[in-house]
Enzyme design. Structure first.
Site, PDB file in Angstrom:
ATOM      1  N   GLY B 268     -21.977 -11.346 -14.482  1.00  0.00           N
ATOM      2  CA  GLY B 268     -21.732 -11.547 -15.902  1.00  0.00           C
ATOM      3  C   GLY B 268     -21.698 -10.238 -16.660  1.00  0.00           C
ATOM      4  CB  VAL B 269     -20.611  -9.382 -20.058  1.00  0.00           C
ATOM      5  CG1 VAL B 269     -19.191  -9.738 -19.674  1.00  0.00           C
ATOM      6  CG2 VAL B 269     -21.232 -10.452 -20.927  1.00  0.00           C
ATOM      7  CG  ASN B 271     -27.125  -2.815 -21.159  1.00  0.00           C
ATOM      8  OD1 ASN B 271     -26.235  -2.030 -20.845  1.00  0.00           O
ATOM      9  ND2 ASN B 271     -27.549  -2.966 -22.400  1.00  0.00           N
ATOM     10  CD  GLU B 293     -16.286 -14.653 -16.916  1.00  0.00           C
ATOM     11  OE1 GLU B 293     -16.638 -15.829 -16.918  1.00  0.00           O
ATOM     12  OE2 GLU B 293     -16.734 -13.814 -17.725  1.00  0.00           O
TER      13      GLU B 293
END
Lengths: 501, 501
Positions: B268-269, B271, B293
């Site tokens: 996922g996106v 940090n 993604e």
């Protein structure tokens, strides 16, 4: 019957009583049984096993097993074993009262799972070692291949994984079931390939179950019908729900969004789902197909009438009357019915590709479209998730339905916040009650709330829901999904206190 | 640059300013823009449109559009338009502060959607008519085919559905992006076929976007970099989370459940996800692949080091420094990177087939393993669901991760009941915090609660969680998922009152 159904000589040599067969099952074993929604489950050995459990208890010993199935079974399987308190862990879907009571009293653990996941989870070892497979079949061929019964479920996986295999050969099942099944094995990653199924009628496997004959320790002859899955005649609410759905589907056809013969139907279990099929049987659509888990009476009626040209499922789940009709007219029906492993019938790849129209029941929905399918008042397990999640997220149309009231009007099935979430707002496109149909596609939560309250809530609760929504919209910390957290579950708390919302 | 990037003479004749192009967009239009996690979005026309919105407001007129994207964009797109209050409905994922504020103040509607669903929902007309597609490209070929930019997202669908098309040709994007993309069109049911992709490196489409040239009303030249997606250096918590995941994956390899080079990674996106990639880059696994993604800095590092041999995504989402590195070494990187439409990158069919290892962040989890990815205190939208649902339900391993505390220790990210459910207990196999890793596979809710509290909760909150669980187990109406409904959300209520749990 040995000669006529058990054509393999070596396996005829392993015929024994249910009690003798049950002796192969030991305390602590995991047992994978056949059976899906009251059909195709073992009828005899589970009761023998339950007697062993009871005898052990009388000696002061504990005898419990892990019980893995396709879905729900029947009194002679789940019922007997749970009555004896002989099950430590049960998975996946269940509906037996004895089973449900043990789960909700905390005496048995229950792992609720998307039905498409069970086979791969078991193969990967997430549930531990499978010791015994206990599978009902219709016949055994000379070369040892098995003719599956009225449910396929997870049978291919149980036969593959188990150390020992016990077969029940049930003379009550029609031998002309042979050829109705399509057994296809899905490999585990990284070896998985595209599943080449592009229409419900496609056959991609072969009609028989296979098992290493060395693993077969017992063959037990039975002669016992499947559960009589009685359906009540459609009541007024069910007819209204079916009517709303038919109107909606006609509207979708008119808009050009779906073909005139719709898209493959998936229909959940129970009376309302059955009533919707009755509605479709009287409705304007022809040349329908079904890609579903279970074939209930309503779908059999549609095949007989010619409305439904093909039904793919993993099991039949019929009343005794409809089952008799199936067997009496097997040569006709088998042209239109295919039974597959549940890993195939419920596979997201295929469901997304076909774009099913999925219709499933629920316990309650909230004003934002989240659905609770399983937990009464957030804590008591009803039956389990079944395949609703496999279908709802991948269907073209994901429809959930319930009467707007429960318990003689004491409960609203539309609530401010559901007490448990099985299907999130993202997976619920359409909600239907006898009051009306809420088309939630493309709406934000606030837009959904207005439509759900207006279209689906019972008038007795509409004002209270609107009042909650308005106060939440005014007072909530964030207005994307307005809630008053100290009040969101208060309707359920009131039920626990006062017996009504 | 017109000559070097716009090779089609007719389209060179349509070059105009952003302000002129924005005049093709009318109040009430739906506008489908390119862009996914701060890359490949239009940089110029949205700002010109925002100026029109502001000018309209000064005249006392309302000018708002529906804004459909791939995922989040950047200040010059979402930021400008939402600052001007020019968006009535936004979908799907977003992360811009101006956008988030309008959603949570109730001024804008937001439809959160599984990213794999957006294209098909739009094609079916669930969001209404798409009037304008506004797409950033790298170049236009002589025959009118388009070289996609750093994000594919829903571009093929927007180009197909829109009445009018506006192209931004961005000179800041490297022309050697040509050939990196794999554009494959998924038909709608009943015409959908198997997607013949069996490994992340497979190419099944072609590298260009196509559009009816008659629909192109404007071509705008820009020269503006993607968003600088800054990642903080992994902190202690992120390193601990990464360590727990690495240990777990080594254990799974040792058990023979996954190959030595793992299964395709989805990350996922943010940090923490980036830090896990850093951990994998220093870890013992080689010949890794990714089916994900977005490709963040951490994955680019892994490609450079040779650890990651192929990454399939729908967009890059890099820091300015990493983007410069990508462009400086494009000839090397492009051997290992494929960008696809998000309907393909997030497709359940492919994710289930490949059996990804999916690692996604979350806001909070409850003791039974339900996950809230989106709603702060149940009501405030953070960013949206993104593709977490596409992956979590279909992955081989579905991992959710967060530090155990938030807001300097005021909040526990493990709570009795989540205030919003995005991922149900059925889709969450592994929870990880800096405290440890809870392997929930095959466990019942009561078994899960013990593991989650012991392994994941911060010691400051462990006793209170255990106390809640014990009292719920003793007092709940049903003991399958023990809850005290009048207390289940009280931790969140306390935060709203006192600022801490």
């Amino acid at each position: 019957m040995s000669e006529s159904r058990i054509h393999n000589a070596a396996l005829r040599g392993k015929i024994m009583s249910a009690d003798e067969a049950a002796a192969f099952i030991h305390p602590g074993d995991n047992v994978g049984v056949s059976g899906f929604t009251g059909s195709g489950h073992p009828k005899s050995v589970p009761q023998a096993l339950a007697r062993r459990v009871t005898a052990a208890a009388e000696r002061g010993e504990t005898f419990r097993v892990g019980l893995w199935t396709g879905a729900s079974t029947a009194p002679e399987c789940d019922g007997a074993l749970f009555k004896a308190n002989g099950v430590s862990m049960r998975l996946p879907y269940q509906s037996d009262p004895e089973c449900r009571n043990r789960i909700n009293s905390g005496e048995a653990d229950y792992t609720d799972v998307h039905l498409s996941h069970v086979a791969q989870n078991a193969a990967w070892g997430h549930y531990g070692k499978l010791n015994v497979a206990l599978i009902e079949v219709v016949a055994i061929l000379e070369d040892g291949r098995l003719v599956p019964s009225t449910a396929v479920g997870n049978n291919p996986t149980w036969l593959e994984l188990a150390d020992k295999v016990i077969l029940e050969v049930n003379a009550a099942q029609d031998t002309r079931l042979e050829g109705m099944h399509d057994i296809y094995n899905i490999a585990l990653p990284p070896h998985r390939q595209p599943i080449a199924l592009v229409a419900p009628a496609d056959r991609i496997g072969d009609p028989y179950l296979r098992v290493d004959p060395e693993k077969i320790v017992a063959v037990v002859e039975t002669n016992c019908s499947d559960r009589d899955n009685k359906f009540s005649a459609p009541d007024e609410n069910s007819r209204l729900i079916a009517g709303h759905i038919l109107d909606f589907l006609q509207h979708e056809v008119k808009k050009g969004r779906i073909p005139a013969n719709l898209l493959p139907l998936q229909s959940g279990v129970g009376n309302i789902a059955n009533a919707v099929m009755a509605g479709l049987n009287d409705g304007p659509f022809d040349n329908l197909t079904a890609y579903t888990e279970v074939l209930q009476d309503g779908m059999l009626d549609m095949i007989r009438s010619g409305k439904l040209v093909c039904a793919s499922a993993t099991a039949v789940s019929l009343s005794a009357k409809a089952l008799a009709d199936l067997f009496a007219n097997m040569d006709e029906y088998r042209k239109s019915i295919i039974l597959r492993p549940q890993e195939v019938s419920n596979n997201p790849e295929i469901i997304r590709r076909l774009g099913t129209i999925s219709m499933n029941g629920m316990l309650e929905a909230d004003i934002y479209g989240n659905v609770n399918s399983t937990h009464v008042m957030g804590t008591r397990m009803m039956n389990g998730l079944g395949g609703s999640g496999d279908f709802a997220r991948n269907a073209y149309l994901s429809i959930f339905m319930t009467p707007s009231l429960a318990k003689d009007g004491a409960l609203s099935c539309i609530v401010p916040m559901v007490s448990h979430v099985d299907h999130t707002e993202h997976d619920v496109q359409v909600l239907v009650t006898e009051q009306g149909l809420a088309d939630l596609r493309g709406l934000s939560p606030r837009q959904r709330a207005k439509v759900v309250i207006e279209k689906c809530a019972h008038p007795n609760f509409r004002a209270a829901l609107t009042d909650y929504y308005r106060r939440a919209e005014a007072g909530a910390n964030g207005k994307h999904t307005p809630h008053l957290l100290d009040e969101a579950l208060s309707w359920h708390v009131k039920v626990l206190r006062d017996g009504k919302m």
